[in-house]
Design a protein around this motif. Structure first.
Motif, PDB file in Angstrom:
ATOM      1  N   THR A 539       0.966  -1.202  -0.060  1.00  0.00           N
ATOM      2  CA  THR A 539       0.003   0.126  -0.142  1.00  0.00           C
ATOM      3  C   THR A 539       0.771   1.273   0.073  1.00  0.00           C
ATOM      4  O   THR A 539       2.156   1.229   0.072  1.00  0.00           O
ATOM      5  N   SER A 540       0.363   2.677  -0.192  1.00  0.00           N
ATOM      6  CA  SER A 540       1.077   3.455   0.037  1.00  0.00           C
ATOM      7  C   SER A 540       0.194   4.630   0.651  1.00  0.00           C
ATOM      8  O   SER A 540      -0.877   4.754   1.025  1.00  0.00           O
ATOM      9  N   PHE A 541       1.049   5.520   1.371  1.00  0.00           N
ATOM     10  CA  PHE A 541       0.727   7.088   2.227  1.00  0.00           C
ATOM     11  C   PHE A 541       1.406   8.012   1.285  1.00  0.00           C
ATOM     12  O   PHE A 541       2.851   8.111   1.439  1.00  0.00           O
ATOM     13  N   VAL A 542       0.617   8.739   0.811  1.00  0.00           N
ATOM     14  CA  VAL A 542       1.345   9.815  -0.180  1.00  0.00           C
ATOM     15  C   VAL A 542       0.695  11.209   0.577  1.00  0.00           C
ATOM     16  O   VAL A 542      -0.503  11.233   0.379  1.00  0.00           O
ATOM     17  N   LEU A 543       1.442  12.232   0.712  1.00  0.00           N
ATOM     18  CA  LEU A 543       1.148  13.746   0.973  1.00  0.00           C
ATOM     19  C   LEU A 543       1.319  14.123  -0.354  1.00  0.00           C
ATOM     20  O   LEU A 543       2.133  14.422  -0.809  1.00  0.00           O
ATOM     21  N   MET A 544      -0.069  14.767  -0.948  1.00  0.00           N
ATOM     22  CA  MET A 544      -0.289  15.313  -2.145  1.00  0.00           C
ATOM     23  C   MET A 544       0.018  16.776  -2.167  1.00  0.00           C
ATOM     24  O   MET A 544       0.402  17.476  -1.159  1.00  0.00           O
ATOM     25  N   THR A 545       0.127  17.091  -3.339  1.00  0.00           N
ATOM     26  CA  THR A 545       0.671  18.731  -3.632  1.00  0.00           C
ATOM     27  C   THR A 545      -0.409  19.553  -2.790  1.00  0.00           C
ATOM     28  O   THR A 545      -0.124  20.767  -2.496  1.00  0.00           O
ATOM     29  N   ASN A 546      -1.607  19.101  -2.395  1.00  0.00           N
ATOM     30  CA  ASN A 546      -2.779  19.909  -1.782  1.00  0.00           C
ATOM     31  C   ASN A 546      -2.591  19.823  -0.480  1.00  0.00           C
ATOM     32  O   ASN A 546      -3.381  20.345   0.388  1.00  0.00           O
ATOM     33  N   THR A 591       4.775  17.541  -1.675  1.00  0.00           N
ATOM     34  CA  THR A 591       4.725  18.883  -1.379  1.00  0.00           C
ATOM     35  C   THR A 591       6.124  19.557  -1.239  1.00  0.00           C
ATOM     36  O   THR A 591       6.323  20.693  -1.113  1.00  0.00           O
ATOM     37  N   VAL A 592       7.291  18.432  -1.333  1.00  0.00           N
ATOM     38  CA  VAL A 592       8.476  19.230  -1.368  1.00  0.00           C
ATOM     39  C   VAL A 592       9.081  18.837  -2.747  1.00  0.00           C
ATOM     40  O   VAL A 592       8.749  18.025  -3.469  1.00  0.00           O
ATOM     41  N   PRO A 593       9.998  19.744  -3.147  1.00  0.00           N
ATOM     42  CA  PRO A 593      10.662  19.705  -4.516  1.00  0.00           C
ATOM     43  C   PRO A 593      11.377  18.312  -4.583  1.00  0.00           C
ATOM     44  O   PRO A 593      12.053  17.845  -3.761  1.00  0.00           O
ATOM     45  N   GLY A 594      11.353  17.760  -5.629  1.00  0.00           N
ATOM     46  CA  GLY A 594      11.504  16.426  -5.889  1.00  0.00           C
ATOM     47  C   GLY A 594      10.901  15.292  -5.648  1.00  0.00           C
ATOM     48  O   GLY A 594      11.359  14.111  -5.834  1.00  0.00           O
ATOM     49  N   GLN A 595       9.908  15.531  -4.800  1.00  0.00           N
ATOM     50  CA  GLN A 595       9.020  14.594  -4.265  1.00  0.00           C
ATOM     51  C   GLN A 595       9.658  13.243  -3.695  1.00  0.00           C
ATOM     52  O   GLN A 595      10.089  12.510  -4.007  1.00  0.00           O
ATOM     53  N   PHE A 596       9.561  13.558  -2.452  1.00  0.00           N
ATOM     54  CA  PHE A 596      10.273  12.626  -1.562  1.00  0.00           C
ATOM     55  C   PHE A 596       9.504  11.143  -1.579  1.00  0.00           C
ATOM     56  O   PHE A 596       8.150  10.858  -1.601  1.00  0.00           O
ATOM     57  N   SER A 597      10.197  10.058  -1.624  1.00  0.00           N
ATOM     58  CA  SER A 597       9.715   8.607  -1.392  1.00  0.00           C
ATOM     59  C   SER A 597      10.437   7.618  -0.803  1.00  0.00           C
ATOM     60  O   SER A 597      11.625   7.791  -0.957  1.00  0.00           O
ATOM     61  N   THR A 598      10.028   6.737  -0.167  1.00  0.00           N
ATOM     62  CA  THR A 598      10.684   5.877   0.060  1.00  0.00           C
ATOM     63  C   THR A 598       9.692   4.446   0.575  1.00  0.00           C
ATOM     64  O   THR A 598       8.811   4.613   0.597  1.00  0.00           O
ATOM     65  N   PHE A 661      15.797  11.196   1.439  1.00  0.00           N
ATOM     66  CA  PHE A 661      15.328  12.347   2.085  1.00  0.00           C
ATOM     67  C   PHE A 661      15.895  13.711   1.591  1.00  0.00           C
ATOM     68  O   PHE A 661      15.681  14.749   2.325  1.00  0.00           O
ATOM     69  N   THR A 662      16.650  13.891   0.599  1.00  0.00           N
ATOM     70  CA  THR A 662      17.172  14.885  -0.107  1.00  0.00           C
ATOM     71  C   THR A 662      16.159  16.060  -0.275  1.00  0.00           C
ATOM     72  O   THR A 662      16.416  17.310  -0.198  1.00  0.00           O
ATOM     73  N   PRO A 663      15.165  15.750  -0.867  1.00  0.00           N
ATOM     74  CA  PRO A 663      13.808  16.871  -0.853  1.00  0.00           C
ATOM     75  C   PRO A 663      13.694  17.809   0.363  1.00  0.00           C
ATOM     76  O   PRO A 663      13.496  18.798   0.247  1.00  0.00           O
ATOM     77  N   TYR A 664      13.659  16.792   1.346  1.00  0.00           N
ATOM     78  CA  TYR A 664      13.362  17.624   2.823  1.00  0.00           C
ATOM     79  C   TYR A 664      14.582  18.454   3.088  1.00  0.00           C
ATOM     80  O   TYR A 664      14.832  19.648   3.633  1.00  0.00           O
ATOM     81  N   MET A 665      15.904  17.899   2.851  1.00  0.00           N
ATOM     82  CA  MET A 665      17.057  18.774   3.153  1.00  0.00           C
ATOM     83  C   MET A 665      17.365  20.001   2.257  1.00  0.00           C
ATOM     84  O   MET A 665      17.574  21.198   2.878  1.00  0.00           O
TER      85      MET A 665
END
Length: 984
Positions: A539-546, A591-598, A661-665
């Motif tokens: 499954t997935s949990f994604v914080l979308m652009t909104n 919501t972060v540039p580069g769209q974090f994912s793990t 985690f680069t987008p968050y940094m």
């Protein structure tokens, strides 16, 4: 005397009189029979029918044969007073036998009715046209002597008709039964005598009614068989319209039964045997339907037996074969079949059926259905996204033992399938009174995509695939103190995939979900599950652009004005064990540039003792990988009861990749990650409202790239903080304790951890040496002391006490190889100026003393230089006045000067006026005050002294010492007697 004629003798005359009398009687009988009797009969019919029947009689012709004792009536008509016909006859013929005289009965050889027509009508008010005939004799006393004696050798009715009219229903109805033929032989009213007969009727739509049997009238009784063949249903649609708004398109029914009717003691007894009802090619259409709603090739009700006297009915078997039933919900939300059935008719029929059969015993040993197709369509696009079409095939359904008797067992067996390979079998055993049932159901390969339109009506979710299997046993009963319904079984969903319709990505999938050993009940509502096994769930949990989680976006918003959700039924849920095998979880942030994912990959484990609302302590054991290769584990105990919260959890991960985690940094710190891995050991304990946590975090080889464009959210010295925290092996070790109370609205674990991390970098910005000192076992105050080296006023000589401090600083820097040290010197204009001025005065005083010593001893090369001349207090006081006079020639001579014993008198200028020693000292200090160049030289000397010490004995590499920043040479920028350090 005349002679006597023998022909007229008395005997002869008597005989002649008898003959003449008989002739007269004969003539009279003939006249009465042939002419008077018909007239009398006509008059009586015309007069008596209105009197007794309330109708009008018309007679064509009446013939009486007094010698053959026959009566023939032609064209008899009995009609209503307002004109409609009730009864008509083409010909009535009766043949009376003379035996009636000595047999004390009406003996007839034959009775014939040719072309009789009976017209019956139900009027608009619902009354029958002949209803008054049944009430005419209601007030007459019942006869106890039995019917009159009648014997009829043959009764024949040929070419009869029965016309039925119904004006009580909308549109009216008429039915003509023609070809009515009746035949009876040896008809009699004598006691316990039966006579055989037949009846044949042909309807105007081709149906045939036949009866064959016997009949008795004293007492009333009959045995025989009745057959109605191919009675068509469409012409009777006016009556169907009373029950449903559907049109019976086709179909014919045949009915047959053998019966026995008897009357004893004014009680009727009717027994039926070998009864059957056969419906063929039946179909009805709903209004404006393009295809038939119901089609039945054949419906057979066989071996019907009944006893009206004993009040029981038994149906040997009901069989339905080759049928199709379709139902559809339209765009307005109404179900077509439900709209077709008129509820008031059904309610009335059910009530009347209940009243009719109250106290009866009804048995239907077998109900069989074969090859039945069920279709469901749904076009209500207000609640679904796309129209639904589902087709199921019932191969066989058998219901056995159906009865309204207590404890009579009922058995149901069903086998069916869907057009998509789904299969269903059901076995049920039940009793109706008291109501109890056990149902065993098994289904396989049921496609979940069939229910997608309903899921899509309230979720932004598309079920692409999935097959449902299950085995269930359901019990309906209520033992003393027990539940009404209980169920046990298992449920499995294989190869499941659901996609987010808005984002177009997979949201939930698994290879197999097995809900094992479920035990459920209703009243009270309770569900107990031994184990839920999930194999390869993802499954997935994604914080979308909104800013909304994809899980929240799955639920469609409820339109304004929509009905509120139904009240949630309280239910107790218990799951002994939830097991994961080879699971994966994708987490993303758009919501972060580069769209974090793990991802958490290939994790397996279990959660035990899940319960709601009566919480239990659950054991949690999970292990898998963060990303492709970093193992993680979760273990511990949790009790999620808000009233008595308990948690004891241990979470570890090893060498988890930080690059995702680069987008968050970039967003928060302004730097991309180039490398880095994290190892964490986290322990939390919650007991009641108190939270205690340990966060041991090891970050290895954390490396940042060049600063990104734009302003980060946090303006903190990230690189410097990393350099301070990173040891000589490239590792950062963080120990972040958490302690607080859940009752505190400001407390939050995540908030505490974030504040601790943020506090580290704030401390880097504001007090880096405090942080540096605390990292190596010292206090923050001791760490702050490492930030500078303090010098004595006016000197650049490194104090001996500072070397221990510098040793600690060098040791710390060697442990942090990425730190660079910036040296910045300082001078205190006042303190250092005073000290330098005092040093110059002391130097001048030593030179004066050196001069005195040279004058006394003569100039000699061996004389020590002035720097080595020592002065006592008397020398300093005496020579201070001389220095003052030399520096300021026109002044008052100093006073209170002690006498000076010299080998030879000195030549001094004559004093003008006396000056106090303190004033001289102050004036000389002001005079010898150093200039900016002197102070800068002192500052540089101090920096050089510290730098020389740091570089000595290979304590630090030269490249790790960085020159001062521009402008740092300004005394105003650093007005202390120190060399201050800063870190880069």
């Amino acid at each position: 005397m005349a002679s006597v004629d023998k022909s007229t003798s008395p005997g002869r005359r008597r005989w002649l009189r008898w003959v003449a009398g008989l002739g007269v009687v004969g003539l009279l009988y003939t006249a009465l029979g042939f002419w008077a009797a018909p007239a009398l009969i006509r008059s009586q019919l015309i007069a008596r029918v209105p009197e007794h029947l309330g109708r009008v009689a018309e007679v064509g012709s009446i013939r009486v044969n007094p010698f053959r004792l026959t009566l023939t009536i032609s064209n008899l008509l009995i009609r209503e007073t307002n004109g409609p016909r009730l009864l008509s006859l083409e010909r009535f013929h009766a043949d009376l036998q003379a035996a009636s005289l000595w047999r004390r009965a009406l003996v007839l050889r034959e009775v014939e009715l040719i072309g009789p027509v009976v017209e019956l009508q139900r009027q608009a008010d619902g009354r029958l046209s002949i209803a008054d005939l049944f009430s005419m004799g209601a007030g007459s006393p019942a006869s106890t002597s039995g019917p009159p004696a009648v014997e009829l050798a043959r009764l024949e009715v040929r070419g009869g008709e029965v016309v039925l009219r119904d004006e009580a229903i909308p549109g009216g109805y008429s039915k003509r039964l023609s070809g009515v033929d009746v035949w009876f032989t040896n008809l009699t009213t004598r006691l316990d005598q039966r006579f055989p007969g037949t009846l044949k009727v042909v309807g105007d739509t081709g149906e045939r009614l036949t009866w064959e049997g016997d009949l008795g009238v004293n007492p009333v009784g009959s045995r025989g068989e009745v057959r109605i063949e191919r009675f068509p249903l469409p012409p009777q649609r006016v009556y169907w319209a009373l029950a449903m708004a559907a049109d019976v398109a086709e179909g014919a029914v045949s009915v047959g039964f053998d019966y026995a009717l008897t009357e004893r003691d004014s009680q009727w007894a009717v027994d039926l045997t070998e009864g059957y009802v056969r419906l063929t090619n039946f179909g009805f259409n709903l209004p404006q339907a393009t295809t038939p709603t119901l089609i039945l090739a054949q419906l057979d009700v066989e071996k019907v037996e009944a006893s009206l006297g004993e009040r029981w009915v038994r149906v040997g078997e009901v069989a339905v074969r080759d049928g199709r039933f379709s139902a559809k919900r339209g765009s307005d939300g109404s179900v077509d079949v439900a709209q077709a059935i008129r509820p008031e008719f059904v309610e009335r029929l059910v009530q009347e059926f209940h009243d009719w059969f109250d106290g009866w015993k009804i048995e239907v040993p077998s109900v069989l259905g074969e090859r039945l197709e069920l279709r469901w369509g749904d076009e209500d696009l207000r609640e679904i996204t796309t129209p639904v079409s589902v087709v199921a095939q019932v191969d066989q359904i058998r219901l056995q033992g159906l009865s309204n008797q207590s404890n009579q067992p009922v058995n149901l067996e069903l086998r069916g399938q869907s057009t998509t390979r789904g299969q269903l079998t059901v076995q049920a055993d039940a009793t109706l009174l008291p109501a109890a049932a056990t149902v065993k159901a098994q289904f396989q390969n049921v496609k979940l995509a069939n229910v997608q339109p309903y899921i899509g009506s309230f979720l932004n979710l598309q079920v692409d695939r999935g097959e449902l299997d299950g085995q269930w046993t359901v019990h309906y009963n209520r033992p003393a103190g027990g539940p009404l319904i209980t169920a046990e079984g298992r449920l499995a969903v294989r190869d499941f995939l659901a996609v987010e319709t808005q984002a177009g990505r997979d949201f939930l999938k698994w290879q197999e979900l097995d809900v094992h050993n479920v035990q459920a009940s209703w009243e009270p509502a309770r569900i107990h599950i031994e184990e839920i096994r999930l194999r390869e769930p993802a499954t997935s949990f994604v914080l979308m652009t909104n800013g909304q989680l994809n899980v929240q976006a799955l639920v469609k918003s409820t339109p304004s004005g929509a009905p509120s959700p139904a009240t949630v039924i309280p239910v107790t849920v218990e799951v002994d064990r939830l097991t994961f095998t080879n699971a994966s979880l994708y987490a993303g942030d758009q919501t972060v540039p580069g769209q974090f994912s793990t991802t958490l990959e290939r994790f397996s484990g279990f959660v035990s003792e899940i319960a709601w609302p009566n919480y239990r302590k659950s054991q949690v054991e999970l292990a898998g990988y963060v990303g492709a290769r970093a193992p993680f584990s979760v273990s511990g105990t949790i009790l999620p009861d808000p009233a008595r919260m308990f948690l004891d959890m241990h979470v570890t991960t090893t060498n988890a990749e930080l690059l995702p985690f680069t987008p968050y940094m970039i967003k928060f710190a302004g730097y991309p990650l180039r490398e880095g891995r994290v190892t964490a050991d986290v322990r939390y304990r919650v007991d009641g409202q108190q939270v205690v946590g340990e966060n041991m975090i090891l970050i290895d080889r954390l490396t940042l790239g060049p600063r990104s464009e734009g302003r980060p959210l946090l303006d903190l010295p990230i690189k410097l903080g990393i350099a301070i925290l990173k040891d000589r092996n490239g590792r950062i070790t963080l120990d972040i304790p958490v302690k607080g109370s859940l009752n505190d609205p400001e407390f939050g674990v995540g908030k505490v951890v974030w504040q601790a991390v943020k506090g580290l970098f704030v401390k880097v910005a504001t007090a880096p040496f405090r942080l540096l000192g605390s990292l190596f076992g010292g206090s923050e105050e001791e760490g702050q002391a490492l930030q500078y080296v303090e010098f004595a006023a006016g000197t650049s000589q490194l104090p001996v006490s500072a070397t221990n401090q510098l040793e600690r600083l060098v040791s710390a820097l060697n442990q942090r190889p990425e730190l660079y040290l910036v040296l910045r010197g300082g001078v205190a204009a006042k303190d250092d100026g005073q000290a330098l001025a005092q040093e110059r005065i002391s130097g001048e005083l030593r030179r004066l003393r050196q001069g005195e010593l040279n004058n006394l001893a003569g100039t000699a090369p061996a004389t020590p230089p002035a720097e080595g001349v020592s002065l006592d207090e008397a020398d300093r006081v005496r020579l201070l006045g001389q220095l003052f006079t030399n520096t300021f020639p026109v002044v008052v001579a100093p006073t209170n000067s002690p006498p000076v014993e010299l080998a030879a008198p000195l030549e001094v200028a004559a004093p003008v006026a006396p000056v106090a020693p303190g004033i001289m000292q102050q004036r000389l200090l002001e005079h010898f005050q150093p200039g900016p160049a002197d102070l800068e030289a002192l500052r540089a000397a101090r920096v050089a002294a510290v730098r020389s010490w740091l570089l000595g004995s290979n304590r630090l590499a030269a490249e790790r010492l960085v020159g001062p920043a521009p402008g740092a040479t300004n005394d105003a920028a650093l007005p202390q007697r120190v060399v201050e350090f800063s870190l880069e």
